[in-house]
Design a protein around this motif. Sequence first.
Motif, PDB file in Angstrom:
ATOM      1  N   LEU A  82      35.031  28.459  66.209  1.00 35.33           N
ATOM      2  CA  LEU A  82      35.007  28.736  64.770  1.00 35.33           C
ATOM      3  C   LEU A  82      36.369  28.463  64.137  1.00 35.33           C
ATOM      4  O   LEU A  82      36.452  27.936  63.020  1.00 35.33           O
ATOM      5  N   THR A  83      37.418  28.794  64.855  1.00 40.07           N
ATOM      6  CA  THR A  83      38.769  28.526  64.360  1.00 40.07           C
ATOM      7  C   THR A  83      39.003  27.030  64.238  1.00 40.07           C
ATOM      8  O   THR A  83      39.535  26.547  63.225  1.00 40.07           O
ATOM      9  N   ALA A 159      38.866  33.357  60.699  1.00 31.89           N
ATOM     10  CA  ALA A 159      38.542  32.909  62.056  1.00 31.89           C
ATOM     11  C   ALA A 159      39.682  33.244  63.017  1.00 31.89           C
ATOM     12  O   ALA A 159      39.442  33.698  64.143  1.00 31.89           O
TER      13      ALA A 159
END
Length: 181
Positions: A82-83, A159
């Motif tokens: 997600l990051t 994130a």
Amino acid sequence: MKTIRFLFIPIIMMLLVSCGGDNLLPSGSGLIEATEVIISSEVTGRLINFNFAEGDEIHAGDIIGLIDTTTIALRLKDAAALTRAAETKVQSASLAIEQAEYNYDLAKKEFDRVEALVKSGSANRQQYDQLETARQQASLAKKQAGAARDAAEADLLRARAGYDILKKQLSDCMPTSPLAG
């Protein structure tokens, strides 16, 4: 000398009586002090390893046990993905800003040209209106791209925070002794 005998006989008798034939171990009473420490983890889960037995010496900072990290490790991988996706969105939004700036610059140049032509009577008002609208739309597109980048940067911060929380939870799966004993 007689007084010594009188004292000597009672002392011997007391010794014989106190050393009776029960063969009991010496005993006594007293107070033993201990410090009881309750250790708990900040995460829940199944304890899969316990590093000490009762009576073992523990030093401050020793890892006492290990809580199952499988779920947290998988969630950490998800947070890393997600990051990375959020970083890509920030890059994409930055490119969209750059493209919107090029489009705005072109629209402004075309508008400025037609504006000069309208003043000299070489272009009609319809062309002027169309290019003015195109310039305004390019300006709005630039603002939208900036807002999209701001949103992408906020998503990236969220994130990264989620990733950091999971890293802390992973380290919390290894509770340590707060003191020696």
